[in-house]
Enzyme design. Sequence first.
Site, PDB file in Angstrom:
ATOM      1  N   SER A  49       0.868  -1.184   0.000  1.00 56.88           N
ATOM      2  CA  SER A  49       0.000   0.000   0.000  1.00 56.88           C
ATOM      3  C   SER A  49       0.901   1.229   0.000  1.00 56.88           C
ATOM      4  O   SER A  49       2.104   1.131   0.292  1.00 56.88           O
ATOM      5  CB  SER A  49      -0.894   0.004   1.242  1.00 56.88           C
ATOM      6  OG  SER A  49      -0.099   0.205   2.402  1.00 56.88           O
ATOM      7  N   ASP A  84      -0.784  -1.637  -4.107  1.00 49.85           N
ATOM      8  CA  ASP A  84      -2.155  -1.907  -3.673  1.00 49.85           C
ATOM      9  C   ASP A  84      -2.909  -0.584  -3.496  1.00 49.85           C
ATOM     10  O   ASP A  84      -2.419   0.324  -2.811  1.00 49.85           O
ATOM     11  CB  ASP A  84      -2.073  -2.676  -2.338  1.00 49.85           C
ATOM     12  CG  ASP A  84      -3.397  -3.249  -1.893  1.00 49.85           C
ATOM     13  OD1 ASP A  84      -4.259  -3.512  -2.752  1.00 49.85           O
ATOM     14  OD2 ASP A  84      -3.557  -3.451  -0.673  1.00 49.85           O
ATOM     15  N   ASP A 105      -6.671   2.612  -8.068  1.00 51.62           N
ATOM     16  CA  ASP A 105      -7.963   2.638  -7.406  1.00 51.62           C
ATOM     17  C   ASP A 105      -8.657   3.965  -7.703  1.00 51.62           C
ATOM     18  O   ASP A 105      -8.472   4.952  -6.999  1.00 51.62           O
ATOM     19  CB  ASP A 105      -7.785   2.436  -5.894  1.00 51.62           C
ATOM     20  CG  ASP A 105      -9.126   2.397  -5.167  1.00 51.62           C
ATOM     21  OD1 ASP A 105     -10.163   2.651  -5.810  1.00 51.62           O
ATOM     22  OD2 ASP A 105      -9.120   2.117  -3.954  1.00 51.62           O
ATOM     23  N   HIS A 207     -10.869  -8.400  -2.645  1.00 50.36           N
ATOM     24  CA  HIS A 207     -10.137  -7.703  -1.572  1.00 50.36           C
ATOM     25  C   HIS A 207     -10.741  -8.117  -0.227  1.00 50.36           C
ATOM     26  O   HIS A 207     -11.786  -8.737  -0.169  1.00 50.36           O
ATOM     27  CB  HIS A 207     -10.277  -6.190  -1.752  1.00 50.36           C
ATOM     28  CG  HIS A 207      -9.361  -5.639  -2.797  1.00 50.36           C
ATOM     29  ND1 HIS A 207      -8.315  -4.809  -2.506  1.00 50.36           N
ATOM     30  CD2 HIS A 207      -9.321  -5.835  -4.138  1.00 50.36           C
ATOM     31  CE1 HIS A 207      -7.677  -4.497  -3.620  1.00 50.36           C
ATOM     32  NE2 HIS A 207      -8.266  -5.104  -4.636  1.00 50.36           N
ATOM     33  N   GLY A 209      -9.637 -10.233   2.137  1.00 48.56           N
ATOM     34  CA  GLY A 209      -9.640 -11.688   2.328  1.00 48.56           C
ATOM     35  C   GLY A 209      -9.696 -12.128   3.789  1.00 48.56           C
ATOM     36  O   GLY A 209     -10.138 -13.238   4.081  1.00 48.56           O
ATOM     37  N   ASN A 231      -4.326  -9.113   4.166  1.00 49.26           N
ATOM     38  CA  ASN A 231      -3.409  -8.221   4.864  1.00 49.26           C
ATOM     39  C   ASN A 231      -3.576  -8.358   6.383  1.00 49.26           C
ATOM     40  O   ASN A 231      -2.686  -8.839   7.075  1.00 49.26           O
ATOM     41  CB  ASN A 231      -3.658  -6.775   4.406  1.00 49.26           C
ATOM     42  CG  ASN A 231      -2.723  -5.793   5.065  1.00 49.26           C
ATOM     43  OD1 ASN A 231      -1.666  -6.167   5.560  1.00 49.26           O
ATOM     44  ND2 ASN A 231      -3.101  -4.531   5.106  1.00 49.26           N
ATOM     45  N   THR A 232      -4.756  -7.984   6.876  1.00 43.17           N
ATOM     46  CA  THR A 232      -4.976  -7.939   8.329  1.00 43.17           C
ATOM     47  C   THR A 232      -4.671  -9.270   9.025  1.00 43.17           C
ATOM     48  O   THR A 232      -4.131  -9.289  10.131  1.00 43.17           O
ATOM     49  CB  THR A 232      -6.442  -7.527   8.606  1.00 43.17           C
ATOM     50  OG1 THR A 232      -6.696  -6.312   7.892  1.00 43.17           O
ATOM     51  CG2 THR A 232      -6.693  -7.300  10.079  1.00 43.17           C
TER      52      THR A 232
HETATM   53  P1  13P Z   1      -7.663  -7.519   4.607  1.00 45.61           P
HETATM   54  O1  13P Z   1      -6.780  -6.626   5.416  1.00 45.61           O
HETATM   55  O2  13P Z   1      -9.084  -7.475   5.078  1.00 45.61           O
HETATM   56  O3  13P Z   1      -7.153  -8.900   4.515  1.00 45.61           O
HETATM   57  O4  13P Z   1      -7.716  -6.917   3.128  1.00 45.61           O
HETATM   58  C1  13P Z   1      -6.540  -6.839   2.364  1.00 45.61           C
HETATM   59  C2  13P Z   1      -6.743  -6.131   1.083  1.00 45.61           C
HETATM   60  O5  13P Z   1      -7.784  -6.218   0.452  1.00 45.61           O
HETATM   61  C3  13P Z   1      -5.628  -5.319   0.551  1.00 45.61           C
HETATM   62  O6  13P Z   1      -6.001  -4.631  -0.594  1.00 45.61           O
END
Ligand code: 13P
Length: 287
Positions: A49, A84, A105, A207, A209, A231-232
């Site tokens: 990002s 991203d 985006d 996105h 996930g 990501n999270t």
């Molecule tokens: P999460 O953080 O919910 O997994 O989403 C990641 C994402 O979509 C990055 O673009």
Amino acid sequence: MLVSAKEMLEKAKAGHYAVGQFNINNLEWTKAILATAQENNSPVILGVSEGAGKYMGGYDVVVGMVNGLIKDQNITVPVALHLDHGSYEHCYKCLEAGFSSIMFDGSHFPIEENVEKTKELVAAAHDKGCSIEAEVGSIGGEEDGVVGAGECADPQECKAIADLGVDFLAAGIGNIHGKYPDNWKGLSFETLDAVQQLTGELPLVLHGGTGIPADMIKKAITLGVAKINVNTECQLSFAEATRKYIEAGKDLEGKGFDPRKLLAPGTEAIKATVKEKMELFGSVGKA
Ligand code: 13P
């Protein structure tokens, strides 16, 4: 060597599996994700990002680190380095710095402006042999201070953007970044189905996930999703393992304060999370 994400995602869509995009934050994250991809013979996309790029010191640092690891760690599976949720300006910065893929985006712009800017960036990315993802319908949740409402994309708008020659498309289907609230209604498979009917072979991107139940992930893949962003979940795994280490007082034993020891449990936890996702997405053995 970094590769564009186009070919790996076309292969994934045709083979009915998805490639994970795992966002990176630092050296430990990057090493853990690359090692897991190699161990599982899986293609992988490293997501960066704008905020993470700034945190790591800039896009040149990121490109240098990733290319260095691919070489020194003998990574032979296909790896794409992907911006991203990029803004128009940062898409150009990343193409310049040596990323192999970008996401523009433009979902917050009126559709005409999203079309115009995406079209220009498609040409710029392809000129450098890089792949490009576009977004229609904003993804909910918070990312780098931007809060989206989790809309469902208009399938006709998706077609308009797909026709510009983007390599893969993120369509909002009620998904959000971060943890899902208890009252979340789930993914809109109706929207996903309608989008795929109009966009055909184009790989679709899911996105947010983190926290999507396995059965919904599998169904999304049957409806054309070929790239899933996580990501999270890696952040949560890393934090939990690190907290356990410190709460057990291990940093106070011997040289347990050494960052190479202190950050090891978190790094292993990221590897376990990434492996689990690769298995769920079906990308193991597909390099
Ligand atoms: P999460 O953080 O919910 O997994 O989403 C990641 C994402 O979509 C990055 O673009």
